[in-house]
Write a protein that holds these residues in place. Structure first.
Motif, mmCIF file in Angstrom:
data_model
loop_
_atom_site.group_PDB
_atom_site.id
_atom_site.type_symbol
_atom_site.label_atom_id
_atom_site.label_comp_id
_atom_site.label_asym_id
_atom_site.label_seq_id
_atom_site.Cartn_x
_atom_site.Cartn_y
_atom_site.Cartn_z
ATOM 1 N N ILE A 70 7.703 5.841 -4.039
ATOM 2 C CA ILE A 70 7.753 5.702 -5.494
ATOM 3 C C ILE A 70 6.412 6.037 -6.131
ATOM 4 O O ILE A 70 6.336 6.799 -7.083
ATOM 5 C CB ILE A 70 8.141 4.254 -5.883
ATOM 6 N N TYR A 71 5.348 5.427 -5.634
ATOM 7 C CA TYR A 71 4.025 5.545 -6.251
ATOM 8 C C TYR A 71 3.168 6.488 -5.422
ATOM 9 O O TYR A 71 2.923 6.237 -4.251
ATOM 10 C CB TYR A 71 3.360 4.166 -6.335
ATOM 11 N N PHE A 91 8.018 7.448 -9.672
ATOM 12 C CA PHE A 91 9.342 8.064 -9.811
ATOM 13 C C PHE A 91 9.259 9.449 -10.453
ATOM 14 O O PHE A 91 9.994 9.750 -11.385
ATOM 15 C CB PHE A 91 10.280 7.190 -10.638
ATOM 16 N N ASP A 92 8.372 10.285 -10.020
ATOM 17 C CA ASP A 92 8.205 11.657 -10.511
ATOM 18 C C ASP A 92 7.760 11.745 -11.967
ATOM 19 O O ASP A 92 7.749 12.827 -12.530
ATOM 20 C CB ASP A 92 9.490 12.476 -10.329
#
Length: 162
Positions: A70-71, A91-92
Motif C-alpha cells: 500500500i505505502y 494506493f497509487d
C-alpha cells in the motif's frame, strides 16, 4: 522472507525513469507462508498453542506484506527537464511530492555501506545541500545494477542547462 525478492523496480515511461520500492503483493506467497507456519506450529506446539501462534503469525505477516504494498515511494528522473523528484504514495495516489533537485547530476549519487543483521547493505543517497536517502539495497549486485543503469540509461539533455 524471500531473500531474492524484487524489492525495487526500475522502469522508463517516455523520458521519465522511475525507481519504485513497492513490493508486489503475491497471494500465493501469503497462502504458502501462512499454511506452512500453521502446519509447523501445530506440530511443534500442539493444537491449541499452535493455532494461537499461527493465527498471530498469519495476521502479522499479512499486515506487513499488505502495508508494504500500500505505502511506497518512487523516485522519478526526468531526462527532458533534468528534475529528480520523490513521490510518497498510498494506493497509487500521490500523498507527497518532493523536488530533490532540478538539475540532475548522476555524479551526486552516493552509496553508503551499512552493516545490519550481519549483512552488508547499501544506502542510496542523492546529495544536494542535504542528503536525500532514497533506498536501502540488499547487496553489492543491486548496487552495481543501479549504478550501471544510471550511467548507461539516463542522459539528461544538456540544453536544459544552457
Amino acid at each position: 522472507m524471500n531473500e531474492s525478492e524484487n524489492y525495487f523496480r526500475i522502469s522508463k515511461n517516455g523520458h521519465v525513469h522511475t525507481l519504485s520500492d513497492r513490493i508486489p503483493l503475491k497471494w500465493k506467497e501469503l497462502i504458502i507462508w501462512t499454511s506452512a507456519s500453521f502446519i509447523f506450529l501445530i506440530i511443534v506446539f500442539g493444537w491449541l498453542v499452535g493455532i494461537f501462534i499461527a493465527t498471530l503469525t498469519l495476521i502479522g505477516y499479512t499486515l506487513y506484506r499488505f502495508a508494504s504494498w500500500i505505502y511506497y515511494s518512487e523516485v522519478k528522473i526526468d531526462e527532458k527537464s533534468g528534475k529528480i523528484t520523490r513521490l510518497k504514495k498510498i494506493f497509487d495516489q500521490t500523498q507527497k511530492t518532493e523536488l530533490i533537485d532540478d538539475k540532475f547530476d548522476p555524479n551526486r549519487f552516493e552509496f553508503t555501506e551499512l552493516n545490519r543483521s550481519g549483512k552488508t547493505k547499501f544506502l542510496m543517497n542523492y546529495r544536494t545541500y542535504k542528503n536525500n536517502e532514497l533506498l536501502i539495497l540488499k547487496n553489492q549486485a543491486d548496487k552495481e545494477l543501479i549504478e550501471k543503469y544510471i550511467a548507461e540509461k539516463i542522459t539528461v539533455y544538456n540544453t536544459v542547462y544552457n
